[in-house]
Design a protein around this motif. Structure first.
Motif, PDB file in Angstrom:
ATOM      1  N   ILE A  10      31.869  26.042  76.518  1.00 22.72           N
ATOM      2  CA  ILE A  10      31.310  26.229  75.108  1.00 22.72           C
ATOM      3  C   ILE A  10      31.138  27.378  74.772  1.00 22.72           C
ATOM      4  CG2 ILE A  10      29.207  25.688  73.968  1.00 22.72           C
ATOM      5  CD1 ILE A  10      29.152  22.809  75.363  1.00 22.72           C
ATOM      6  N   ARG A  11      30.674  28.259  75.592  1.00 24.73           N
ATOM      7  CA  ARG A  11      30.315  29.660  75.507  1.00 24.73           C
ATOM      8  C   ARG A  11      31.644  30.421  75.525  1.00 24.73           C
ATOM      9  NH1 ARG A  11      27.702  30.547  80.178  1.00 24.73           N
ATOM     10  NH2 ARG A  11      29.391  31.734  81.245  1.00 24.73           N
ATOM     11  N   ALA A  12      32.326  30.365  76.197  1.00 30.70           N
ATOM     12  CA  ALA A  12      33.698  30.874  76.180  1.00 30.70           C
ATOM     13  C   ALA A  12      34.699  30.512  74.903  1.00 30.70           C
ATOM     14  CB  ALA A  12      34.686  30.998  77.543  1.00 30.70           C
ATOM     15  N   ALA A  13      34.633  29.326  74.543  1.00 26.24           N
ATOM     16  CA  ALA A  13      35.329  29.091  73.476  1.00 26.24           C
ATOM     17  C   ALA A  13      34.688  29.533  72.076  1.00 26.24           C
ATOM     18  CB  ALA A  13      35.250  27.358  73.250  1.00 26.24           C
ATOM     19  N   GLY A  14      33.269  29.630  72.258  1.00 25.52           N
ATOM     20  CA  GLY A  14      32.641  30.230  70.781  1.00 25.52           C
ATOM     21  C   GLY A  14      32.816  31.620  70.597  1.00 25.52           C
ATOM     22  N   GLU A  21      29.410  27.012  66.650  1.00 21.16           N
ATOM     23  CA  GLU A  21      29.362  25.497  67.429  1.00 21.16           C
ATOM     24  C   GLU A  21      30.904  25.162  67.514  1.00 21.16           C
ATOM     25  OE1 GLU A  21      25.796  23.582  64.798  1.00 21.16           O
ATOM     26  OE2 GLU A  21      27.737  23.518  63.835  1.00 21.16           O
ATOM     27  N   ILE A  22      31.059  24.339  68.897  1.00 27.86           N
ATOM     28  CA  ILE A  22      32.228  23.937  69.339  1.00 27.86           C
ATOM     29  C   ILE A  22      31.952  22.495  69.534  1.00 27.86           C
ATOM     30  CG2 ILE A  22      33.566  24.141  71.319  1.00 27.86           C
ATOM     31  CD1 ILE A  22      33.600  26.481  69.859  1.00 27.86           C
ATOM     32  N   VAL A  23      32.947  21.848  68.882  1.00 31.27           N
ATOM     33  CA  VAL A  23      32.804  20.143  69.176  1.00 31.27           C
ATOM     34  C   VAL A  23      33.577  19.786  70.346  1.00 31.27           C
ATOM     35  CG1 VAL A  23      33.677  17.833  67.971  1.00 31.27           C
ATOM     36  CG2 VAL A  23      32.778  19.862  66.510  1.00 31.27           C
ATOM     37  N   PRO A  51      36.691  24.367  67.400  1.00 32.32           N
ATOM     38  CA  PRO A  51      35.654  25.190  66.725  1.00 32.32           C
ATOM     39  C   PRO A  51      35.347  24.081  65.429  1.00 32.32           C
ATOM     40  CG  PRO A  51      37.171  26.825  67.198  1.00 32.32           C
ATOM     41  CD  PRO A  51      37.914  25.364  67.673  1.00 32.32           C
ATOM     42  N   HIS A  52      33.888  23.968  65.257  1.00 26.28           N
ATOM     43  CA  HIS A  52      33.390  23.007  64.266  1.00 26.28           C
ATOM     44  C   HIS A  52      33.879  23.582  62.912  1.00 26.28           C
ATOM     45  CE1 HIS A  52      30.297  20.927  61.906  1.00 26.28           C
ATOM     46  NE2 HIS A  52      30.599  20.003  62.209  1.00 26.28           N
ATOM     47  N   SER A  53      33.801  24.784  62.543  1.00 21.90           N
ATOM     48  CA  SER A  53      33.871  25.088  60.908  1.00 21.90           C
ATOM     49  C   SER A  53      35.225  25.549  60.878  1.00 21.90           C
ATOM     50  CB  SER A  53      32.829  25.919  60.469  1.00 21.90           C
ATOM     51  OG  SER A  53      32.925  27.151  61.167  1.00 21.90           O
ATOM     52  N   LYS A  54      36.051  26.031  61.965  1.00 26.70           N
ATOM     53  CA  LYS A  54      37.320  26.474  62.020  1.00 26.70           C
ATOM     54  C   LYS A  54      38.192  25.783  62.964  1.00 26.70           C
ATOM     55  CE  LYS A  54      35.973  30.816  60.003  1.00 26.70           C
ATOM     56  NZ  LYS A  54      35.879  32.398  60.149  1.00 26.70           N
TER      57      LYS A  54
END
Length: 178
Positions: A10-14, A21-23, A51-54
């Motif tokens: 989650i941290r890396a993807a963010g 926010e990562i879904v 990624p939640h918003s993108k």
């Protein structure tokens, strides 16, 4: 995969996506609600996320920390960047997301599918590995038949698939004491 490994992803993807926010929609989303889930549910070494918003940045995440990446080689687990419509989900699933946000996520948050929504996506996919996963959820008392059937009613499926999903749920919850 352990909860700490999911938090790392989650941290890396963010960081890669520049999104807070990562879904998480794959099987490892179970770690949101059940940080100490039974080992039988944690066999996958990947987390399906976006990624939640993108969500279009999922490819960027996949390239950086996906299967075969340097990250994968170093840690032994990886992220699979997916699209929001990868999973078939019941109406209202977004309101039920389980948030992971702690010091290990480094200012980023994982939004994990609630276990019944996750199970329905697996029932709809219907692959053997998915059905093994749902059987384990039921066997460990992590899902409830009534909740699954109610959510099934709010899931957009063709009639034949809806019948198949209902049958799969029924098989995971056999009648007791005949």
């Amino acid at each position: 995969m352990k909860r700490s490994e999911l938090e790392h992803l989650i941290r890396a993807a963010g960081r890669i996506a520049g999104e807070r926010e990562i879904v998480v929609i794959g099987s490892q989303a179970v770690l949101g609600q059940f940080p100490d889930a039974p080992t039988a549910l944690l066999r996958s070494m990947e987390a399906d996320l976006y990624p939640h918003s993108k969500p279009g940045l999922a490819d960027k995440v996949d390239s950086a920390i996906g299967e075969g990446s340097r990250f994968h080689g170093q840690y032994g687990y990886y992220a699979q960047g997916v699209a929001p419509d990868t999973a078939t989900l019941p109406r209202g699933w977004q309101r039920r997301l389980v948030r992971i946000e702690n010091s290990n996520t480094g200012g980023y948050a994982g939004l994990c599918l609630e276990v019944h929504d996750l199970a329905l996506s697996k029932y709809a996919a219907g692959r053997e590995k998915d059905l093994e996963f749902t059987r384990e959820l039921a066997r460990h008392g992590m899902t409830d038949k009534k909740t699954l059937l109610k959510r099934l009613e709010g899931t957009r499926l063709e009639a034949a698939l809806a019948r198949a999903v209902r049958g799969r749920i029924e098989r995971d919850f056999p009648a007791r004491g005949r």
